[in-house]
Design a protein around this motif. Structure first.
Motif, mmCIF file in Angstrom:
data_model
loop_
_atom_site.group_PDB
_atom_site.id
_atom_site.type_symbol
_atom_site.label_atom_id
_atom_site.label_comp_id
_atom_site.label_asym_id
_atom_site.label_seq_id
_atom_site.Cartn_x
_atom_site.Cartn_y
_atom_site.Cartn_z
ATOM 1 N N ASP A 183 -29.221 41.328 -6.388
ATOM 2 C CA ASP A 183 -29.774 41.730 -7.674
ATOM 3 C C ASP A 183 -30.958 40.844 -8.038
ATOM 4 O OD1 ASP A 183 -27.721 43.699 -8.273
ATOM 5 O OD2 ASP A 183 -26.381 41.995 -8.493
ATOM 6 N N ILE A 184 -30.833 39.548 -7.698
ATOM 7 C CA ILE A 184 -31.852 38.559 -8.054
ATOM 8 C C ILE A 184 -32.200 37.730 -6.829
ATOM 9 C CG2 ILE A 184 -32.381 36.533 -9.479
ATOM 10 C CD1 ILE A 184 -30.251 37.548 -11.462
ATOM 11 N N LEU A 185 -33.492 37.535 -6.620
ATOM 12 C CA LEU A 185 -33.974 36.579 -5.621
ATOM 13 C C LEU A 185 -34.492 35.386 -6.388
ATOM 14 C CD1 LEU A 185 -34.719 35.643 -2.773
ATOM 15 C CD2 LEU A 185 -36.869 36.948 -3.013
ATOM 16 N N LEU A 186 -33.905 34.234 -6.145
ATOM 17 C CA LEU A 186 -34.268 32.985 -6.807
ATOM 18 C C LEU A 186 -35.029 32.134 -5.805
ATOM 19 C CD1 LEU A 186 -33.936 31.135 -9.271
ATOM 20 C CD2 LEU A 186 -31.714 30.484 -8.372
ATOM 21 N N VAL A 187 -36.281 31.800 -6.114
ATOM 22 C CA VAL A 187 -37.148 31.056 -5.193
ATOM 23 C C VAL A 187 -37.440 29.686 -5.801
ATOM 24 C CG1 VAL A 187 -39.275 31.098 -3.844
ATOM 25 C CG2 VAL A 187 -38.219 33.267 -4.567
ATOM 26 N N ILE A 204 -26.824 36.959 -6.262
ATOM 27 C CA ILE A 204 -28.046 36.165 -6.310
ATOM 28 C C ILE A 204 -28.269 35.527 -4.949
ATOM 29 C CG2 ILE A 204 -29.210 34.213 -7.403
ATOM 30 C CD1 ILE A 204 -27.290 34.680 -9.815
ATOM 31 N N VAL A 205 -29.463 35.691 -4.417
ATOM 32 C CA VAL A 205 -29.835 35.075 -3.148
ATOM 33 C C VAL A 205 -30.898 34.029 -3.445
ATOM 34 C CG1 VAL A 205 -30.936 35.452 -0.908
ATOM 35 C CG2 VAL A 205 -29.255 37.093 -1.763
ATOM 36 N N VAL A 206 -30.746 32.861 -2.843
ATOM 37 C CA VAL A 206 -31.689 31.764 -3.039
ATOM 38 C C VAL A 206 -32.547 31.605 -1.791
ATOM 39 C CG1 VAL A 206 -31.940 29.283 -3.457
ATOM 40 C CG2 VAL A 206 -30.123 30.558 -4.619
ATOM 41 N N ALA A 207 -33.855 31.518 -2.004
ATOM 42 C CA ALA A 207 -34.798 31.188 -0.934
ATOM 43 C C ALA A 207 -35.380 29.823 -1.265
ATOM 44 C CB ALA A 207 -35.908 32.229 -0.851
ATOM 45 N N GLU A 208 -35.384 28.935 -0.291
ATOM 46 C CA GLU A 208 -35.810 27.557 -0.541
ATOM 47 C C GLU A 208 -37.322 27.376 -0.621
ATOM 48 O OE1 GLU A 208 -34.902 28.065 3.831
ATOM 49 O OE2 GLU A 208 -33.752 28.413 2.013
ATOM 50 N N ASP A 209 -38.072 28.421 -0.344
ATOM 51 C CA ASP A 209 -39.522 28.369 -0.517
ATOM 52 C C ASP A 209 -40.082 29.787 -0.486
ATOM 53 O OD1 ASP A 209 -39.990 29.132 2.239
ATOM 54 O OD2 ASP A 209 -39.821 27.034 2.822
ATOM 55 N N ALA A 210 -41.364 29.895 -0.799
ATOM 56 C CA ALA A 210 -41.999 31.202 -0.884
ATOM 57 C C ALA A 210 -42.057 31.912 0.465
ATOM 58 C CB ALA A 210 -43.391 31.058 -1.471
ATOM 59 N N LEU A 211 -42.260 31.164 1.541
ATOM 60 C CA LEU A 211 -42.315 31.785 2.871
ATOM 61 C C LEU A 211 -40.979 32.411 3.242
ATOM 62 C CD1 LEU A 211 -44.486 29.150 4.765
ATOM 63 C CD2 LEU A 211 -45.161 31.433 3.989
ATOM 64 N N LYS A 212 -39.893 31.718 2.934
ATOM 65 C CA LYS A 212 -38.560 32.271 3.201
ATOM 66 C C LYS A 212 -38.326 33.508 2.338
ATOM 67 C CE LYS A 212 -34.335 32.396 4.766
ATOM 68 N NZ LYS A 212 -34.060 32.961 6.076
ATOM 69 N N ALA A 213 -38.778 33.474 1.092
ATOM 70 C CA ALA A 213 -38.637 34.627 0.212
ATOM 71 C C ALA A 213 -39.371 35.841 0.781
ATOM 72 C CB ALA A 213 -39.151 34.293 -1.178
ATOM 73 N N ASN A 255 -36.465 23.114 -4.963
ATOM 74 C CA ASN A 255 -35.581 22.059 -5.446
ATOM 75 C C ASN A 255 -34.143 22.575 -5.402
ATOM 76 O OD1 ASN A 255 -33.924 20.548 -7.360
ATOM 77 N ND2 ASN A 255 -35.823 19.510 -7.933
ATOM 78 N N GLN A 256 -33.355 22.056 -4.466
ATOM 79 C CA GLN A 256 -31.999 22.558 -4.258
ATOM 80 C C GLN A 256 -31.117 22.406 -5.491
ATOM 81 O OE1 GLN A 256 -30.490 20.653 -0.743
ATOM 82 N NE2 GLN A 256 -31.793 21.841 0.615
ATOM 83 N N ILE A 257 -31.291 21.331 -6.222
ATOM 84 C CA ILE A 257 -30.473 21.102 -7.414
ATOM 85 C C ILE A 257 -30.814 22.123 -8.493
ATOM 86 C CG2 ILE A 257 -29.966 19.474 -9.285
ATOM 87 C CD1 ILE A 257 -30.359 17.234 -7.166
ATOM 88 N N GLN A 258 -32.102 22.326 -8.736
ATOM 89 C CA GLN A 258 -32.495 23.315 -9.737
ATOM 90 C C GLN A 258 -32.084 24.719 -9.322
ATOM 91 O OE1 GLN A 258 -36.537 23.077 -11.146
ATOM 92 N NE2 GLN A 258 -36.364 20.897 -11.587
ATOM 93 N N ALA A 259 -32.235 25.045 -8.053
ATOM 94 C CA ALA A 259 -31.850 26.367 -7.569
ATOM 95 C C ALA A 259 -30.347 26.583 -7.743
ATOM 96 C CB ALA A 259 -32.247 26.538 -6.111
ATOM 97 N N ALA A 260 -29.547 25.593 -7.379
ATOM 98 C CA ALA A 260 -28.095 25.710 -7.511
ATOM 99 C C ALA A 260 -27.685 25.819 -8.978
ATOM 100 C CB ALA A 260 -27.405 24.526 -6.846
ATOM 101 N N THR A 261 -28.349 25.060 -9.826
ATOM 102 C CA THR A 261 -28.042 25.113 -11.262
ATOM 103 C C THR A 261 -28.389 26.481 -11.832
ATOM 104 O OG1 THR A 261 -28.429 22.742 -11.482
ATOM 105 C CG2 THR A 261 -28.528 24.049 -13.498
ATOM 106 N N ARG A 262 -29.557 26.991 -11.517
ATOM 107 C CA ARG A 262 -29.946 28.314 -12.020
ATOM 108 C C ARG A 262 -29.029 29.407 -11.482
ATOM 109 N NH1 ARG A 262 -35.409 26.493 -11.135
ATOM 110 N NH2 ARG A 262 -36.057 25.630 -13.122
ATOM 111 N N LYS A 263 -28.663 29.274 -10.224
ATOM 112 C CA LYS A 263 -27.753 30.265 -9.646
ATOM 113 C C LYS A 263 -26.421 30.239 -10.380
ATOM 114 C CE LYS A 263 -25.711 31.945 -5.388
ATOM 115 N NZ LYS A 263 -25.590 31.785 -3.937
#
Length: 128
Positions: free
Chosen positions: A4-8, A29-38, A11-19
């Motif tokens: 439903d959501i791609l979170l890019v 929710i899927v997390v991509a650790e950078d724009a290239l991965k997204a 910062n692993q801590i911020q990404a995990a917190t937002r997720k």
């Protein structure tokens, strides 16, 4: 894969917190650790078609938010994009890219409400 959501966010801590803040039983929710991965994830048509929202950080190594959104808009011109940044002046870099820009930090309830409005397709004020 669907989401439903791609979170890019690099910062692993911020990404995990937002997720964690945005997680709900009926939301993937899927997390991509950078724009290239997204962008790599978005090459999958099933994944791309399942998305309701992309939430991205502004400042990331390799490819920053404006560059990411520019590439994204070449093949997904209408998908809602929420840009989060700690830099107030960064909003100007998204001129004409059809994004919603918000300054960090964003309180959890504000982030949840904003994301819900996107996913519920409620009209909202866009910037840039």
């Amino acid at each position: 894969m669907t989401a439903d959501i791609l979170l890019v966010d690099d910062n692993q801590i911020q990404a995990a917190t937002r997720k964690a803040v945005l997680s709900a039983p009926d939301r993937l929710i899927v997390v991509a650790e950078d724009a290239l991965k997204a962008l790599e994830l978005l090459q999958d048509a099933e994944f791309r078609d399942s998305l309701g929202l992309i939430v991205t950080d502004h400042w990331m190594p390799g490819m920053n938010g404006p560059e990411f959104v520019e590439k994204l808009r070449q093949f997904l011109p209408e998908i809602p994009v929420l840009v989060l940044s700690g830099f107030p002046d960064a909003e100007a870099e998204y001129e004409g890219q059809n994004v919603v820009f918000r300054l960090k930090p964003l309180a959890p309830e504000q982030l949840r409400s904003l994301v819900k409005s996107f996913l519920d397709s409620q009209p909202m004020s866009r910037t840039a």
